[in-house]
Structure formats: structure tokens, C-alpha cells
Scaffold this active site. Sequence first.
Site, PDB file in Angstrom:
ATOM      1  CE  LYS A  80     -10.366  -6.618   3.051  1.00 16.64           C
ATOM      2  NZ  LYS A  80      -9.493  -5.503   3.523  1.00 16.64           N
ATOM      3  CB  SER A 155      -6.188  -6.441   1.970  1.00 17.67           C
ATOM      4  OG  SER A 155      -6.888  -5.718   2.971  1.00 17.67           O
ATOM      5  CB  SER A 179      -6.344  -2.443   2.997  1.00 15.76           C
ATOM      6  OG  SER A 179      -5.076  -3.056   3.082  1.00 15.76           O
TER       7      SER A 179
END
Length: 472
Positions: A80, A155, A179
Site C-alpha cells: 500500500k 482503504s 481496511s
Amino acid sequence: MSRTDPKTLREAADAIATGRISSVEMTTDALERADRSQPHLNAFIEIERDAALDAAQAADEARSRGLPLGVLHGVPLAHKDMFDRAAKITGCGSKIRADHVAAETSTVIQRLESAGALQIGRLNMSEFAMGPTGHNAHHGRAINPVDPARITAGSSSGSGAAVGGGVVLAALGSDTGGSIRLPAACCGVVGIKPTQGRVSRHGAMPLSFSQDCIGPLARTVEDAYLLLQLISGVDGRDPTCCNIPTPAALTTEIATMRIGLGGGVFADALSGDVATAMEDMARLLRPVCRSVEPVLPPDLSHVAELANVVAMSEAGAVHFDALRRRPEDFGPQVRMRLAQAIAIPAPVYLRALQIRVIMLEEMLRTVFSACDLLIVPTMPFLPPLASEVDVGAGATMNRIISAMTAFTRPFSFLGLPVVTLPVARSRAGLPVGLQIVAPPWQERRAASLALHIEQALALGPFSAGFSRHEAA
């Protein structure tokens, strides 16, 4: 993944260590999958071809010289876009930080690099990790590898897409309200949200400094747990990181475990596929565990509001200066949420923190005195359609977002460790995920049960051959 690629991290590392596959070959394959998949997965913000191949070449040279090899020596991963690496960009899925070059490397990336892993790129994410659907106003949404009409959730959207789509075997994400677990559930992979304080957050983008957790998404329970072991441990650069021993090896002994099946809010309004998965799980575990019984958690009806007060108050503090200087550079939804956040009164925030302590004590007293592990759905329904949670969806969007986070936010708010794994497929081929929730610091217990479930269901890597748009 291609026919010659290993299916687990240990297989990959062993193939490189024995010389069956070079790190350059494995990394080249991963880069080709990333390139090939990008038009239909949009998992990457940046694919770092040259840097990845240089690292792979160095890994092969180290092996040829007989140097000590880490447990992930030469294995390509992707993470990420929120973990700093010295002299490289950390964009956090945003426009404001699109050119931000980090001064030092985050602890979790340092630890993976010490284990020999390398990185092929920065993965897509919700802007500043503020969004459970995976939409991003600047980079577009990552696409669900199972069904492109469905969301990846967020996310950690790119992490779910890249792992579920077969680009990499594992990736790091972050979890403040679900997330890691929501993208894992939507993309048919395994995710682990550790106990608050288990993993250092030094050098990782903050959202809510009292709820943020860093953890892995992977194609198998063992791979996810291996990454958790590698990134765990006390870190003097993060005062919130606790001096707790690294999680021990997984166990096959589950006969003494008392399993609680979450009732109350966790049993309300489940879709047929999710309800069936819970029933099937009870039948699977009853013959092999000490007990499998319904458990009624304490009243969690106000958790969403409390968690939002805490998360948004802290996010407002993080972004306060940037919001004043460059409001136009935030995406519309993020800008609106932050504007609301800075208006939350301090007494309301502090009261929410006080209530959290009371709620955790009640959870430990009522639930984890009656069972060792709690099983609840990850979401009450199948992965939503992207059109249902687009900005223009209005009330439908708000209703779905509220419902899809209702089963994950309580455990983030309380700081408890959770493993989520896919346990079934709907008739339409969509994954159904369940959460295994443990008391603080008991990730090993939850992951050991998850491993038994994975093996009993013969899932192997659930996403192998599962994704309609798998990168290979």
C-alpha cells in the site's frame, strides 16, 4: 500466476534459495503480471521496474556468494502506498503528497527488507486511507479481480486487488475500521488485523493514531501469519508499539478451543450466503473443538459513532494544516469529511476514548470469558456493486457503507486482533469472508483456527484459479 510460479511465500523463497528460480526471473514474472493486469485491476499507483530488478539482481548475487539468506530472500512483494522508503515517494493515494520523498524507511518495510523481500511497486489505496469502498478521486478505484462490477473495498484496495488478482503473493495494508479485512473479504484472500500496538507504525502514514494497525493480506493463512511474524516486535521509534513477544508458530491443536458464534448485531440482516456460511462453519467446527456455541456480545449499537468521532478527530489533527493551505487538492469526499472532523468538540473526542476502555473491559468480561475465539461475518452481505457506493448513489451509498463496516469497526475501536478468511463462494462466484476475533495478543490462536478451517475446506490459496481477471 504463471504455471511455474510458487504458490506460497515459503515455496517462493525456497525456489530462490535452491536456485530453481532466480530472483530476477521471479521478479520479472511479477512485473509482467503487474503490467498486464494494470489496465483491468488498477492495483498500482507506480510499478517500479528498474528498482525491483536491481534489487533482484543483488539478491541473486548475494546467494551466489553464499551470504546468509533471509526467510523471504529475493521474493517480490508490493505494498500500500503509505509506507515510507528512504529517497522514494510515499504518495498515500493523494495529490497533496504525490511528490513527497521520504527521508527514511518505515519499520515494517525495513523488517521485510531484512528478511530479504523486495518491492515491485506502490499499490493503490483510498486517499489518505479515508474510505471503505476503495474509490479514489485522483487514481481511480482498484478493480475487484473476482468481479469488476464489485468493489475491492478499502482503504487497502490495491493490496486486495494485487493479491486476489495473482500479481503478488502478499502485500501490506492498514486497518483503522476494516481496511485490511474488507478488501480481503471482497477479493477472496486472507487478512490479519493485529492487536493495537503489535506492529510498529513508524514511517507509516497516520490516519487515526489510536486505531491504525498495519497487517498483511495474502493468499493463504500461513503466508499472512509469516508476514505478521516478520513485521511484529517492539520498536523504540514508535512509543505506542508494545514490548510483546513475536507471535509463536501456528499450532494444529484446536481440540481445546471454545468457539463463540457472534449473535446480536452480528446475526441480524445477513444475506442468505453469509448466514449459510456461518451455519456451515458451526457444523465444521463442532466435531473438532471443545465447544461451538452462540455468544451474545455487549451492546455495540453506538460503536460506529464512537469510532468515527475518534478516527475523524485524529485525522483532522493530522491534516489540519494541509486542509487550510491546500483544500482544493483533497478529493471532494475526503475534504468534506475532514472539514467536519475539525469541528468535533474535544470533550466529545475524550469521552469516546473513555467509553472505549469501558467497552473493551465489557467485551473481555462477557465474550472472552465464555469463549476463546469469536466468529462473526466480515460483512453482512456479498461485495457491493461499485455503482451502489459511487458518490451519486446518495442514501443508498450511506446505507451500504454503514452496513459493510458494521462488523469490522467494533474490533478496530477495541484494538482486538482479527483474522479474516474466505470460507465459501456464492452461487455467483463471489467470496464470503468470516472473521475470527481473539483477545489481545492472541493472533496465534485465531490464525491457528483459520489454518484448520482453510485446510478442512481444502481452499488452499482461495484466489488461485478463482479470479475471473487473474493477472496470469
